[in-house]
Motif scaffolding. Structure first.
Motif, short mmCIF file in Angstrom:
data_model
loop_
_atom_site.label_atom_id
_atom_site.label_comp_id
_atom_site.label_asym_id
_atom_site.label_seq_id
_atom_site.Cartn_x
_atom_site.Cartn_y
_atom_site.Cartn_z
N ALA A 238 0.84 -1.19 0.00
CA ALA A 238 0.00 0.00 0.00
C ALA A 238 0.88 1.24 0.00
CB ALA A 238 -0.91 0.00 1.22
N ALA A 239 0.78 2.04 -1.05
CA ALA A 239 1.61 3.24 -1.18
C ALA A 239 0.74 4.49 -1.14
CB ALA A 239 2.38 3.20 -2.49
N ALA A 240 1.20 5.50 -0.37
CA ALA A 240 0.52 6.79 -0.29
C ALA A 240 -0.95 6.63 0.08
CB ALA A 240 0.68 7.55 -1.60
N THR A 241 -1.22 5.80 1.05
CA THR A 241 -2.60 5.44 1.39
C THR A 241 -3.31 6.54 2.18
OG1 THR A 241 -1.72 3.22 1.74
CG2 THR A 241 -4.02 3.59 2.32
N HIS A 350 5.35 5.29 2.22
CA HIS A 350 4.72 6.60 2.37
C HIS A 350 5.78 7.68 2.54
CE1 HIS A 350 0.57 8.12 2.84
NE2 HIS A 350 1.17 9.18 3.37
N ASN A 351 5.53 8.81 1.91
CA ASN A 351 6.42 9.96 2.06
C ASN A 351 6.08 10.73 3.33
OD1 ASN A 351 6.68 13.18 1.32
ND2 ASN A 351 8.45 11.97 0.67
N ARG A 352 7.12 11.16 4.04
CA ARG A 352 6.90 11.84 5.32
C ARG A 352 6.12 13.14 5.14
NH1 ARG A 352 9.23 10.86 10.10
NH2 ARG A 352 10.91 9.62 9.17
N TRP A 353 6.24 13.78 3.98
CA TRP A 353 5.56 15.05 3.75
C TRP A 353 4.46 14.92 2.70
CZ3 TRP A 353 10.83 14.59 4.53
CH2 TRP A 353 11.33 15.20 5.67
N ASP A 354 3.88 13.75 2.60
CA ASP A 354 2.78 13.53 1.66
C ASP A 354 1.69 14.56 1.90
OD1 ASP A 354 0.22 12.41 0.61
OD2 ASP A 354 1.48 10.72 0.07
N THR A 355 1.20 15.17 0.82
CA THR A 355 0.21 16.24 0.96
C THR A 355 -1.21 15.78 0.65
OG1 THR A 355 0.68 16.90 -1.33
CG2 THR A 355 1.87 18.05 0.43
N PHE A 356 -1.41 14.50 0.43
CA PHE A 356 -2.75 13.99 0.15
C PHE A 356 -3.22 13.09 1.29
CE2 PHE A 356 -5.81 13.03 -3.40
CZ PHE A 356 -5.98 14.36 -3.76
N GLY A 357 -2.44 12.09 1.59
CA GLY A 357 -2.72 11.23 2.74
C GLY A 357 -1.68 11.50 3.81
N GLU A 358 -2.07 12.06 4.92
CA GLU A 358 -1.11 12.50 5.92
C GLU A 358 -0.29 11.32 6.47
OE1 GLU A 358 -3.02 14.73 8.98
OE2 GLU A 358 -3.26 16.51 7.73
N TYR A 359 1.00 11.56 6.62
CA TYR A 359 1.90 10.53 7.13
C TYR A 359 1.49 10.05 8.51
CZ TYR A 359 6.22 8.32 8.75
OH TYR A 359 7.14 7.43 9.25
N GLN A 360 1.08 10.97 9.38
CA GLN A 360 0.71 10.59 10.74
C GLN A 360 -0.51 9.67 10.76
OE1 GLN A 360 2.52 10.89 13.39
NE2 GLN A 360 4.07 11.96 12.18
N THR A 377 5.42 -3.63 7.96
CA THR A 377 6.63 -2.89 7.62
C THR A 377 6.21 -1.52 7.10
OG1 THR A 377 7.82 -4.90 7.00
CG2 THR A 377 8.71 -2.81 6.22
N LEU A 378 6.71 -0.46 7.72
CA LEU A 378 6.45 0.90 7.27
C LEU A 378 7.76 1.47 6.73
CD1 LEU A 378 4.85 3.53 6.93
CD2 LEU A 378 5.33 4.05 9.33
N TRP A 379 7.81 1.68 5.40
CA TRP A 379 8.97 2.30 4.78
C TRP A 379 8.67 3.77 4.54
CZ3 TRP A 379 13.93 2.12 3.98
CH2 TRP A 379 14.51 2.95 3.02
N THR A 380 9.46 4.64 5.16
CA THR A 380 9.24 6.08 5.06
C THR A 380 10.16 6.67 3.99
OG1 THR A 380 8.67 6.20 7.41
CG2 THR A 380 9.25 8.27 6.31
N ASN A 381 9.55 7.22 2.97
CA ASN A 381 10.30 7.92 1.94
C ASN A 381 10.58 9.35 2.42
OD1 ASN A 381 10.17 9.96 -0.47
ND2 ASN A 381 10.79 8.03 -1.40
#
Length: 425
Positions: A238-241, A350-360, A377-381
């Motif tokens: 699951a990417a950028a969820t 997931h990107n730490r500064w994703d602007t669509f689906g918040e990282y938190q 497994t959470l991989w942080t871009n």
């Protein structure tokens, strides 16, 4: 990248005559029979060969596989039987890993709300263009991922999702946890029932998706235990969820894709028809115009028509307060991911500064899964913020980290041990 592509295409439109995609060729197949034939979820209703192209001429590269268009039975948000369409792709290349050939059940990001934007139709066109109704252009954005996975021996079934592609008056049940999860699980079932494939009925299955497709993939992982217990699910990517829809309001306000607010509203109305009138009553005339237009558009036209708009002009009252009251409160909470333990290992990208689906929000869902004993497994871009209102940090990291993600999935099909990082989330 989105801006460059749009400027280029807009210039092409100005120079060349308008293109006219022939959608009539799809009407017979995509019109569901009424009533639906008797059967179970995942049963095939009809199939036909499907031309696979990366771009309209089919000369610049190809999918190394054979496409089959499918229509199959599934279950919508209300628990009612429904016809769903999609594409199964049988690889030309052998599977060189362990065990039988794996099946990847794939859900794409939203290509639009109009039936012409369905992934299974874009496989035939590469680029959809029907400029007589506006900037109705859409790319098969994820074809690179799909072509790469296919070349490595993965069998792939791509669902259109409930309500997308089919020729009906209803909108897609977009971002609905039940509908999305059911459609993806039943796509895997349908693929395994196709005659003449290299699939083992008991062979491994995994779910794959990004953005709204990632919401569908995780929904399927959560629902498999009760809805598809016979499936041998070995993992979910699951990417950028967008794991919590209520947190998307701030990021989408003023975004290039602000018009996807219409997708969310229409998805709610399609899933819960009793809420359609209350939703319309909450909209201003501008909001109603946006609501009606986005229902027939592909993603690029939605972006161009409503780029960088602010939500306050679409709603009569403060939308941030409205979602705290009914019907929005319960509807949005029902779509949140993390309340049910998923089947099989889960890999978040997931990107730490994703602007669509918040990282938190994604981190909270991962922690909820961990607390339930899931393998996570959470991989942080860490790609730094770049043109936030274009959502580049939502789209680009999946491609930057694509090889890492494919390697994780390949290991799941090969039965390799996982390396969960729940203790570090």
């Amino acid at each position: 990248m989105a801006v460059v592509a749009i400027v280029f295409l807009a210039s092409a439109v100005a120079i060349h005559p308008a293109a006219h995609a022939d959608e009539s060729q799809y009407l017979e197949f995509y019109t569901p029979p009424e009533p639906l034939p008797a059967g179970q979820p995942g049963d095939l209703i009809r199939t036909e060969p499907s031309r696979l192209v990366l771009e309209p001429s089919s000369q610049l590269g190809r999918f190394v596989g054979t496409g089959t268009r499918i229509m199959y039975r599934s279950t919508d948000a209300q628990g009612q039987p429904v016809a769903v369409t999609g594409t199964y792709i049988e690889p030309d290349n052998p599977w060189t890993g362990n065990g039988p050939r794996p099946l990847l059940a794939y859900a794409t990001l939203p290509y639009g709300m109009g039936e012409q934007c369905a992934p299974s139709r874009l496989f035939n066109q590469g680029i959809h263009a029907s400029l007589d109704t506006g900037f109705d252009v859409m790319f098969n954005i994820e074809e690179g991922f799909i072509a790469t996975l296919l070349a490595r021996g993965f069998a792939i079934v791509v669902t259109d999702g409930v309500g997308m592609g089919v020729h009906t008056a209803k909108s897609p049940q977009w971002l609905n946890r039940a509908a999305a999860g059911h459609a993806l699980i039943d796509a895997a079932r349908a693929a395994k029932k196709l005659p003449g494939t290299s699939l083992d009925p008991r062979g491994p299955v995994a779910f794959w998706g990004m953005l709204a497709g990632a919401h569908a993939a995780l929904s399927a992982a959560e629902l498999t235990g009760t809805y598809g217990p016979e499936l041998n699910v070995v993992g979910t990517y699951a990417a950028a969820t967008p794991t919590d829809l209520a947190t998307m309001l701030g990021p989408v306000d003023g975004n290039f894709l602000a018009g996807t607010t219409g997708y969310v509203l229409r998805g709610i109305a399609a899933s819960y028809p009793e809420f359609e009138q209350p939703i319309k009553d909450a909209l201003t005339p501008r909001g109603l115009e946006m609501y009606e237009n986005t229902g027939r558009q592909c993603l690029l036209q939605t972006g161009i028509d409503y780029e960088f708009r602010h939500l306050e002009f679409w709603f009569k009252d403060n939308i941030y307060e409205m979602i705290k009251a009914e019907p929005f409160k319960t509807v949005l909470a029902t779509q949140r991911l993390g309340n049910v333990k998923p089947t099989g290992p889960v890999y978040f990208e997931h990107n730490r500064w994703d602007t669509f689906g918040e990282y938190q929000s994604v981190r909270a869902t991962a922690m909820d899964y961990c607390a339930k004993g899931a393998d996570v497994t959470l991989w942080t871009n860490e790609q730094p913020p770049l043109f936030n209102k274009l959502s580049i940090n939502s789209f680009l990291p999946e491609f930057v980290d694509g090889e890492r993600s494919i390697a994780w999935m390949t290991d799941r099909f090969n039965g390799m041990p996982t390396t969960p990082n729940c203790g570090e989330i």
